[in-house]
Design a protein around this motif. Structure first.
Motif, PDB file in Angstrom:
ATOM      1  N   MET A 149       0.856  -1.214   0.000  1.00  0.00           N
ATOM      2  CA  MET A 149       0.000   0.000   0.000  1.00  0.00           C
ATOM      3  C   MET A 149       0.874   1.239   0.000  1.00  0.00           C
ATOM      4  N   GLU A 150       0.535   2.238  -0.824  1.00  0.00           N
ATOM      5  CA  GLU A 150       1.331   3.464  -0.898  1.00  0.00           C
ATOM      6  C   GLU A 150       1.084   4.331   0.330  1.00  0.00           C
ATOM      7  N   LYS A 151       2.135   5.076   0.719  1.00  0.00           N
ATOM      8  CA  LYS A 151       2.028   5.973   1.880  1.00  0.00           C
ATOM      9  C   LYS A 151       1.292   7.241   1.495  1.00  0.00           C
ATOM     10  N   SER A 152       0.687   7.871   2.516  1.00  0.00           N
ATOM     11  CA  SER A 152       0.087   9.181   2.262  1.00  0.00           C
ATOM     12  C   SER A 152       1.201  10.217   2.214  1.00  0.00           C
ATOM     13  N   CYS A 153       1.023  11.245   1.390  1.00  0.00           N
ATOM     14  CA  CYS A 153       2.082  12.256   1.203  1.00  0.00           C
ATOM     15  C   CYS A 153       1.545  13.621   1.633  1.00  0.00           C
ATOM     16  N   THR A 154       2.320  14.328   2.439  1.00  0.00           N
ATOM     17  CA  THR A 154       1.890  15.669   2.881  1.00  0.00           C
ATOM     18  C   THR A 154       2.693  16.760   2.194  1.00  0.00           C
ATOM     19  N   LEU A 155       3.545  16.368   1.253  1.00  0.00           N
ATOM     20  CA  LEU A 155       4.480  17.326   0.668  1.00  0.00           C
ATOM     21  C   LEU A 155       4.600  17.081  -0.829  1.00  0.00           C
ATOM     22  N   LEU A 156       4.522  18.145  -1.622  1.00  0.00           N
ATOM     23  CA  LEU A 156       4.713  18.034  -3.072  1.00  0.00           C
ATOM     24  C   LEU A 156       5.776  19.037  -3.498  1.00  0.00           C
ATOM     25  N   ILE A 157       6.795  18.558  -4.194  1.00  0.00           N
ATOM     26  CA  ILE A 157       7.863  19.451  -4.673  1.00  0.00           C
ATOM     27  C   ILE A 157       8.130  19.122  -6.135  1.00  0.00           C
ATOM     28  N   HIS A 158       8.253  20.168  -6.964  1.00  0.00           N
ATOM     29  CA  HIS A 158       8.566  19.949  -8.377  1.00  0.00           C
ATOM     30  C   HIS A 158       9.963  19.345  -8.490  1.00  0.00           C
ATOM     31  N   PHE A 159      10.097  18.275  -9.293  1.00  0.00           N
ATOM     32  CA  PHE A 159      11.372  17.558  -9.391  1.00  0.00           C
ATOM     33  C   PHE A 159      11.726  17.388 -10.858  1.00  0.00           C
ATOM     34  N   ASP A 160      12.805  18.044 -11.303  1.00  0.00           N
ATOM     35  CA  ASP A 160      13.261  17.892 -12.690  1.00  0.00           C
ATOM     36  C   ASP A 160      14.016  16.584 -12.820  1.00  0.00           C
ATOM     37  N   LYS A 161      13.581  15.759 -13.760  1.00  0.00           N
ATOM     38  CA  LYS A 161      14.282  14.483 -13.939  1.00  0.00           C
ATOM     39  C   LYS A 161      15.638  14.751 -14.587  1.00  0.00           C
ATOM     40  N   GLY A 162      16.644  14.409 -13.897  1.00  0.00           N
ATOM     41  CA  GLY A 162      17.996  14.572 -14.439  1.00  0.00           C
ATOM     42  C   GLY A 162      18.847  13.448 -13.872  1.00  0.00           C
ATOM     43  N   THR A 163      20.144  13.676 -13.735  1.00  0.00           N
ATOM     44  CA  THR A 163      20.988  12.644 -13.128  1.00  0.00           C
ATOM     45  C   THR A 163      20.741  12.671 -11.625  1.00  0.00           C
ATOM     46  N   PRO A 164      20.283  11.570 -11.021  1.00  0.00           N
ATOM     47  CA  PRO A 164      19.970  11.582  -9.597  1.00  0.00           C
ATOM     48  C   PRO A 164      21.232  11.766  -8.751  1.00  0.00           C
ATOM     49  N   ALA A 165      21.043  12.434  -7.625  1.00  0.00           N
ATOM     50  CA  ALA A 165      22.187  12.641  -6.715  1.00  0.00           C
ATOM     51  C   ALA A 165      22.572  11.302  -6.079  1.00  0.00           C
ATOM     52  N   ILE A 166      23.889  11.128  -5.837  1.00  0.00           N
ATOM     53  CA  ILE A 166      24.368   9.880  -5.227  1.00  0.00           C
ATOM     54  C   ILE A 166      24.419  10.094  -3.714  1.00  0.00           C
ATOM     55  N   ALA A 167      24.010   9.057  -2.962  1.00  0.00           N
ATOM     56  CA  ALA A 167      23.932   9.165  -1.498  1.00  0.00           C
ATOM     57  C   ALA A 167      25.272   9.570  -0.884  1.00  0.00           C
ATOM     58  N   ASN A 168      26.371   9.053  -1.430  1.00  0.00           N
ATOM     59  CA  ASN A 168      27.709   9.365  -0.860  1.00  0.00           C
ATOM     60  C   ASN A 168      28.041  10.846  -1.005  1.00  0.00           C
ATOM     61  N   GLU A 169      27.680  11.426  -2.172  1.00  0.00           N
ATOM     62  CA  GLU A 169      27.935  12.868  -2.393  1.00  0.00           C
ATOM     63  C   GLU A 169      27.154  13.706  -1.387  1.00  0.00           C
ATOM     64  N   ILE A 170      25.892  13.316  -1.158  1.00  0.00           N
ATOM     65  CA  ILE A 170      25.055  14.049  -0.194  1.00  0.00           C
ATOM     66  C   ILE A 170      25.683  13.957   1.197  1.00  0.00           C
ATOM     67  N   LYS A 171      26.135  12.742   1.544  1.00  0.00           N
ATOM     68  CA  LYS A 171      26.721  12.516   2.875  1.00  0.00           C
ATOM     69  C   LYS A 171      27.936  13.412   3.092  1.00  0.00           C
ATOM     70  N   GLU A 172      28.809  13.476   2.072  1.00  0.00           N
ATOM     71  CA  GLU A 172      30.023  14.313   2.176  1.00  0.00           C
ATOM     72  C   GLU A 172      29.664  15.789   2.367  1.00  0.00           C
ATOM     73  N   ALA A 173      28.675  16.250   1.609  1.00  0.00           N
ATOM     74  CA  ALA A 173      28.270  17.668   1.707  1.00  0.00           C
ATOM     75  C   ALA A 173      27.688  17.969   3.087  1.00  0.00           C
ATOM     76  N   LEU A 174      26.954  17.015   3.655  1.00  0.00           N
ATOM     77  CA  LEU A 174      26.338  17.236   4.972  1.00  0.00           C
ATOM     78  C   LEU A 174      27.384  17.269   6.092  1.00  0.00           C
ATOM     79  N   GLU A 175      28.459  16.501   5.895  1.00  0.00           N
ATOM     80  CA  GLU A 175      29.502  16.447   6.940  1.00  0.00           C
ATOM     81  C   GLU A 175      30.389  17.678   6.933  1.00  0.00           C
ATOM     82  N   GLY A 176      30.378  18.432   5.827  1.00  0.00           N
ATOM     83  CA  GLY A 176      31.224  19.630   5.723  1.00  0.00           C
ATOM     84  C   GLY A 176      30.648  20.796   6.520  1.00  0.00           C
ATOM     85  N   ASN A 177      31.417  21.911   6.543  1.00  0.00           N
ATOM     86  CA  ASN A 177      30.975  23.101   7.296  1.00  0.00           C
ATOM     87  C   ASN A 177      30.351  24.176   6.399  1.00  0.00           C
TER      88      ASN A 177
END
Length: 948
Positions: free
Chosen positions: A1-29
């Protein structure tokens, strides 16, 4: 069963971000990099990724951040991540989140506190919320209104949770205290909204306690008060008197949104004349005070609804409604005139016509580009008024005749048709109209207007002086004879030798001509002139307007000129004692006829005269050579009699339509009626008394009781599964304009519990499912009602299909039952409508989608077949009944309907009886959109066979 969604954001289909890149950016200052990484993480989560490895990184590096944007994105992230395991228990790591949220709720910065409180409104997990409740309640007393208003919303959301009443036992009491002390308008509105949703009685009590101060409250709070009043009055009609007084006090509020809602609420709750008059006055004020065209159109719709149910009150406001004509928008002007024309009475007709005349005069300035269309609407409105109330015709007809030479051909045609009807219905005006028409005839610039004006001259010039003036005017407008010189003819012959094929090319490249009944013409008789754009010439006394039009190749006009002169000369024989004068007029007419035939057969014009016009002119010549009493009677009396018959039929049809509209529902003989005079009137205001009387009246006439047609209801029940299926389903389909509601009954016919039963539906056509049905558990031999809402966006036959999927306790795999298709019928969207013949022809020429259906039926009678098509397609026949009378072996009729989306559906039925008695022919459907043309074609193909 699909989850209910409370948030809608426009998303351009392009090259998806890689989890490791996101992790590195979050750990920085770097804060901007952190913001960008958080946005990417939210996007991925919304698109179905889980990203479990990011949670601890966010707790370590993002939670401590003081940046407001980062904190806002963190709350969005927390909103969409999974907070429970597969068994529905809270994940242990959520304890870390709880501590952070508590810190945020006690944060010194107001923004952080506010957005965190807003976040709690979208949280459904009671285990996370419970430890935060003391902090939420503290914020109810914070000094900043932004925090207080969000704290109230958070309390409301928590209280509405399944366990909310245990988490916040005394929430309504607390909010009521807050409401009594609160000064901020938004916070006050939120507090009242909380009571409205969660403690109805407290909200009513607060409203009635502070009833004298309602008009001083803020706009937002007043809107919630109106919503509360609507809800209370629907559930308890007996108490609405005191609430109507509150609404009337709010009609003086400074906010236009509030007074618009007040007017709508008054109309929906009460039929008392005082209440309706107050609402109508409010709408009229909004119509004049608002500059936005969309608002004006909405208000006009509301006034139109009032006109249908309370026309006696709306009649008094007719001049206020007419002031909306000052708007330059054509849609507003058209809607205003439509409303006003149904409210015209003998009491206000003179005022209305005077104002319409002033508006017509204004259109002569030529400042606005759409003045021509507006003038045409005004002329049609004045025409309608003059037919209903003949006494005003004398005040407008001469003004209207100034526009016979109008450059807008449609407007000029409306004027001449108006003059033709008035001259017959008002005999007193005949002489003045004829004199004026002969004086202004040379100004007429369009062939169609000339034709109609010539017919009027031929029929209504009765005295010797009028007949002679008529002949002289036509001669003057034709100019000197012949119509061309010998040198012009020689030049034309030379030119035709150089390009011998030009004429045939011209003919073949034209579109097929469409005749008045909507059928196509392929013969030369339909001619080039039939459907080329209307020719306009500059009318003057020196070069006659008739001459100029004839030299453009309009031979139909030449036939009309010949017939008019014939009638005038025949009448001259009756009224003129001098034979010399009659003979002189006859020879001049014959000379004109011969000149017209010469012009038609000369090479000066691009194409020769058509056979119909040639035969008509020759008939006129023969008539002068041999005139019998029977022929004279036909020429001088029969035409007028046909016209009188047409007018009387039109009037009869309008009377019948008015009678049909006036039919009201009646109550049954054994229904109970409350006698108002025997009731206690103690403590009731005048408004409450009026309201009681109106309610009693509605009960007496059966207006409250709308009995649904039970047989029709049964027709709408569709069987979706077979009787032998373990799960049986049937649907009751309700179509209401833009929505389709499927009321589906599912019956478990087994002796086992059915688990995870899910109704999976899909649609074809312009239909859209609003929400996905949930999973259900159905006990043995019991049933479940499931409601499905579907939105409709255009008039098109749609299909709903799908299946029921369920599990039983002793079978591991899921069982699928395929459902029968549900076909949504186009007939639910279209309804019969009326339109003018000219408008029908214009639309027929403009609409690009055509569907041509060959007639295939067992019905032998043409009229019977037409009635069968009208009944099957739910359309209105525009062709007059008199035109369909008699037996001639063929029939052509136009049908018209309008959809709920404002689309036009045009149908032309052309049928002929063959020698073997069978009917043949075609049914053509035209529309602006493809869907309606195809769907109507399918419906006709399905239903046209007829028979049993």
């Amino acid at each position: 069963m699909e989850k209910s969604c409370t948030l809608l954001i426009h998303f351009d289909k392009g090259t998806p971000a890689i989890a490791n890149e996101i992790k590195e950016a979050l750990e920085g200052n770097d804060v901007p990099a952190k913001i960008d990484a958080m946005k990417k993480a939210v996007m991925l989560l919304l698109n179905g990724e889980t990203l479990p490895q990011l949670f601890i990184t966010i707790v370590r590096y993002v939670l401590p951040s003081e940046d407001h944007t980062v904190q806002k994105l963190l709350l969005l992230y927390l909103e969409i991540i999974e907070k429970t395991d597969l068994k529905g228990r809270i994940l242990p790591e959520m304890i870390l989140i709880c501590q952070n949220l508590r810190n945020n709720l006690q944060h010194p910065n107001e923004y952080i506190r506010g957005v965190t409180l807003r976040f709690l409104c979208r949280l459904n997990e009671a285990e996370i919320i419970e430890p935060l409740i003391p902090s939420v309640l503290q914020n109810l007393e914070h000094q900043h209104p932004f925090i207080r208003r969000n704290a109230i919303l958070a309390v409301m959301s928590i209280y509405k949770l399944p366990q909310g009443e245990q988490l916040l036992v005394d929430a309504p009491e607390m909010i009521e205290k807050v409401l009594s002390t609160e000064q901020d308008p938004s916070a006050k509105r939120n507090a009242f909204l909380m009571l409205f949703n969660c403690a109805h009685d407290r909200a009513i009590n607060y409203l009635l306690t502070h009833v004298d101060r309602v008009s001083e409250w803020g706009e937002l709070l007043q809107m919630v008060v109106l919503e509360l009043i609507r809800k209370v009055c629907r559930t308890n009609r007996g108490e609405k008197g005191k609430y109507i007084k509150i609404i009337i006090s709010l009609l003086n509020a400074p906010s236009t949104a509030v007074i618009y809602e007040c007017a709508g609420t008054l109309v929906s709750l009460s039929s008392a004349p005082t209440a309706i008059r107050a609402a109508a006055n409010t709408y009229c004020q909004l119509l004049l005070s608002q500059s936005d065209n969309n608002v004006k159109l909405i208000v006009l719709d509301r006034l139109n609804e009032l006109k249908s149910s309370h026309s006696d009150i709306m009649v008094d406001l007719i001049m206020d409604v007419l002031r909306a004509l000052s708007s330059p928008n054509l849609d507003i002007q058209r809607k205003t005139l439509d409303i006003v024309l149904e409210l015209v009475t003998p009491r206000n007709i003179n005022e209305v016509v005077l104002l319409l005349k002033k508006e017509v005069m204004k259109t002569q300035s030529g400042e606005l580009e759409k003045n021509g269309e507006y003038r045409q609407m005004l002329i049609q409105a004045i025409h309608s008024c003059a037919i209903k109330f003949p006494e005003v015709a004398s005040t407008v007809v001469h003004l209207m005749m100034d526009f016979l030479g109008d450059g807008n051909v449609a407007s000029a045609i409306d004027v001449i048709v108006f003059v033709r009807e008035i001259i017959e219905t008002n005999p007193k005006l005949r002489v003045s109209i004829i004199i004026r028409l002969l004086d202004t005839f040379y100004q007429i610039r369009a062939a169609q207007v000339c034709s109609c004006a010539l017919w009027i001259i031929g029929e209504y010039c009765l005295s010797p002086s009028e007949v002679e003036s008529g002949i002289a005017t036509i001669k003057q407008c034709l100019g000197e004879l012949p119509f061309y010189s010998v040198s012009e003819e020689a030049e034309a012959i030379d030119a035709s030798k150089k390009t011998p094929q030009s004429n045939s090319i011209t003919v073949s490249s034209r579109r097929p001509a469409i005749l008045a009944d909507g059928t196509y013409a392929t013969q030369s008789a339909a001619s080039e002139t039939a459907f080329s754009p209307p020719t306009i010439v500059q009318g003057s006394l020196t070069s006659g307007n008739l001459r100029s039009l004839l030299l453009t190749g309009d031979f139909f006009l030449s036939a009309v000129v010949a017939c008019t002169l014939t009638k005038l000369v025949l009448r001259l024989e009756e009224v003129q004692p001098s034979k010399v004068e009659v003979n002189k007029a006859t020879t001049q007419a014959l000379l004109i006829f011969v000149s017209l035939l010469q012009l038609g057969q000369s090479p000066v014009l691009s194409h020769p005269i058509d056979n119909d016009s040639y035969d008509r002119i020759v008939l006129c010549i023969r008539l002068f050579c041999n005139t019998g009493d029977e022929i004279r009677k036909k020429w001088l009396q029969s035409c007028r009699q046909s016209f009188v018959k047409m007018l009387s039929e039109k009037q009869l049809q309008e009377t019948e339509e008015l009678k049909a509209k006036a039919q009201v529902s009646h109550a049954q003989p054994d229904d109970l009626i409350d006698f108002y005079h025997l009731k206690s009137r103690k403590g009731m205001s005048q408004l409450e008394l009026e309201d009681e009387v109106q309610d009693d009246l509605k009960r007496a006439t059966g207006e409250f009781v709308k009995d649904a047609d039970d047989a029709n209801k049964l027709n709408r029940i569709l069987q979706l599964t077979g009787f032998s299926d373990r799960v049986y389903a049937e649907a009751y389909v309700t179509v209401h304009h833009y929505d389709i509601v499927l009321d589906i009954t599912v019956i478990n016919r087994t002796r086992e519990t059915v688990q995870n039963l899910c109704l999976e539906l899909a649609t074809m056509g312009d239909l859209k499912l609003v929400e996905r049905p949930q999973n259900y558990t159905v006990a043995p031999e019991s049933s479940k009602q499931i409601k499905v809402n579907i939105k409709v966006s255009s008039t098109e036959t749609g299909v709903i299909f799908g299946n029921i999927v369920y599990e039983t306790s002793n079978v591991l795999e899921r069982t699928v039952v395929v459902l029968n298709d549900i076909h949504i019928d186009i007939m639910d969207y279209i309804s019969p409508a009326i339109c003018m013949d000219t408008a029908f022809r214009t639309m027929w020429a403009e609409f690009e989608w055509e569907n041509k259906v060959a007639v295939n039926t067992v019905i032998k009678n043409e009229k019977e077949f037409l009635d069968h098509i009208i009944k099957s397609t739910n359309m209105k026949c525009l062709t007059a009944p008199s035109a369909l009378d008699g037996e001639c072996g063929f029939l052509a009729a136009n049908l018209y309907a309008k959809s709920v989306f404002g689309e036009d559906a045009l149908v032309n039925v052309s049928i002929e009886k063959q020698a073997d008695g069978k009917l043949s022919g075609y049914i053509r459907i035209r529309s602006k959109t493809q869907g309606i043309a195809l769907s109507l074609g399918d419906k006709i193909t399905l239903k046209q066979k007829g028979g049993s």
